[in-house]
Design an enzyme around this catalytic site. Structure first.
Site, PDB file in Angstrom:
ATOM      1  N   CYS A 121       1.418 -92.763  50.719  1.00 30.38           N
ATOM      2  CA  CYS A 121       2.596 -93.018  49.387  1.00 30.38           C
ATOM      3  C   CYS A 121       3.640 -91.447  49.652  1.00 30.38           C
ATOM      4  O   CYS A 121       3.005 -90.964  50.398  1.00 30.38           O
ATOM      5  CB  CYS A 121       2.440 -93.806  48.732  1.00 30.38           C
ATOM      6  N   ASP A 192      -0.520 -94.579  39.253  1.00 30.53           N
ATOM      7  CA  ASP A 192       0.818 -94.775  38.200  1.00 30.53           C
ATOM      8  C   ASP A 192       0.206 -95.301  37.155  1.00 30.53           C
ATOM      9  O   ASP A 192       0.205 -95.298  35.983  1.00 30.53           O
ATOM     10  CB  ASP A 192       1.226 -96.565  39.057  1.00 30.53           C
TER      11      ASP A 192
HETATM   12  C1  RUB Z   1       4.827 -94.310  43.781  1.00 31.28           C
HETATM   13  C2  RUB Z   1       3.398 -94.214  43.768  1.00 31.28           C
HETATM   14  C3  RUB Z   1       3.075 -92.645  43.785  1.00 31.28           C
HETATM   15  C4  RUB Z   1       2.413 -92.848  42.449  1.00 31.28           C
HETATM   16  C5  RUB Z   1       2.429 -91.305  41.842  1.00 31.28           C
HETATM   17  O1  RUB Z   1       5.317 -95.182  44.273  1.00 31.28           O
HETATM   18  O2  RUB Z   1       2.797 -94.888  44.102  1.00 31.28           O
HETATM   19  O3  RUB Z   1       1.838 -92.596  44.388  1.00 31.28           O
HETATM   20  O4  RUB Z   1       3.964 -93.176  41.084  1.00 31.28           O
HETATM   21  O5  RUB Z   1       3.540 -90.094  42.145  1.00 31.28           O
HETATM   22  P1  RUB Z   1       6.884 -96.254  44.170  1.00 31.28           P
HETATM   23  P2  RUB Z   1       3.584 -88.796  41.165  1.00 31.28           P
HETATM   24  O6  RUB Z   1       7.917 -95.051  45.573  1.00 31.28           O
HETATM   25  O7  RUB Z   1       7.205 -97.190  44.157  1.00 31.28           O
HETATM   26  O8  RUB Z   1       7.274 -95.502  42.687  1.00 31.28           O
HETATM   27  O9  RUB Z   1       2.781 -87.927  41.588  1.00 31.28           O
HETATM   28  O10 RUB Z   1       5.365 -88.208  42.498  1.00 31.28           O
HETATM   29  O11 RUB Z   1       3.610 -89.872  39.972  1.00 31.28           O
END
Ligand code: RUB
Length: 298
Positions: A121, A192
């Protein structure tokens, strides 16, 4: 930005990633306070923002904290209370923003020369850790899972490439073969939501990558600001796993498609949780949640 605009951008994923959506929600509420909103209308705005996406606890955490600050001033003279509240909210937003840099500082200490790191991701936090390690002169390479169906892995690959990090994009189903044949040394993912049980909710596929790591005896490092820790999980609550439209996967008339956007990685498959407060483990995380979220657990 207005609450409605911020909620629409979170819903459409123009604003995405657990930290960014939390900051966007807090900023939208800050704007409402600046515009003179009453406590009741802030509560209504909180509901609109909270409903924008269901899985990242960072969103309700940020909203609930701003509402908690507002509640403390609910019965005070607005002329006196509003500037104080705005100062507190602005301080909170800065702390949210700097927490990522603290995770980057701490997390980069776990990146070693010669590392081969697998990620999935697009986590801004993971990208920040890797960029910091690269700036420190560490030599390592990264394999980024493309992350079907929304391909957030492309964002990761582009961000790392722009920073000069050696990065290779792979399809999600190549994770095990790549980890084995390319000598992956550790897995680094974002979050998340982190439960008090030590389970971590992150983009769909994260739990598979963690299982691969377990099979190969590799450490799984979760890079997460404390805003993604769930105080509500200590009271038995769980988050809803977002299911997104089937058209993201394929347009095949008559074929049923299941498109969950997140999954739950077992605590036993996670080695270390990196927060702005330091390194911890799934077994220890509930202590940190109790300490940092006393205001939510009252
Ligand atoms: C994003 C996702 C990220 C976490 C952490 O999913 O799973 O790994 O949100 O992100 P989506 P960060 O693309 O569906 O929002 O470290 O940027 O907070």
């Amino acid at each position: 930005m207005s609450v409605k605009e911020a909620a629409a951008k979170i819903k459409s994923m123009e604003t995405r990633g657990a930290l960014k959506i939390a900051v966007a929600a807090a900023k939208a509420l800050e704007q409402e306070i600046m515009d003179g909103a009453s406590y009741d209308s802030l509560l209504a705005s909180g509901d609109i923002l909270r409903d924008a996406r269901p899985t990242a606890v960072s969103l309700p955490n940020a909203i609930n904290y701003v509402l908690h600050l507002a509640q403390e001033h609910e019965h005070d003279d607005p002329a006196v209370a509003r500037p104080m509240l705005l100062a507190d909210v602005s301080d909170y937003i800065s702390r949210l923003e700097t927490s990522k840099e603290k995770v980057a500082e701490i997390g980069s200490g776990l990146v070693e020369d010669g590392d081969v790191i697998l990620t999935i991701c697009n986590s801004d936090t993971v990208v920040s850790v890797l960029k910091r390690a690269h700036k420190q002169g560490k030599r390592f390479s990264v394999y980024a899972c493309e992350t079907r169906p929304r391909l957030q892995g492309h964002i990761t690959a582009r961000a790392l490439q722009a920073a000069g990090v050696d990065v290779t994009l792979i399809v999600d189903s190549a994770a095990y073969y790549t980890a084995k044949s390319k000598g992956v040394k550790k897995v680094m993912v974002g979050a998340d939501t982190v439960y008090g049980s030590g389970e971590v909710i992150n983009k769909i596929g994260t739990s598979q990558v963690a299982l691969i790591a377990k099979t190969l005896g590799l450490p799984v490092l979760v890079c997460t600001e404390s805003i993604k820790l769930s105080p509500y999980s200590l009271q038995g609550d769980s988050v809803e796993i977002e299911e997104r439209d089937s058209s993201e996967v394929a347009e095949l008339p008559g074929i049923r498609i299941f498109n969950p956007a997140f999954d739950i990685t077992r605590a036993e498959d996670i080695t270390t949780i990196i927060t702005e407060y330091g390194l911890t483990t799934p077994a220890e995380i509930s202590k940190l949640i109790e300490e940092k979220f006393a205001w939510a657990l009252k």
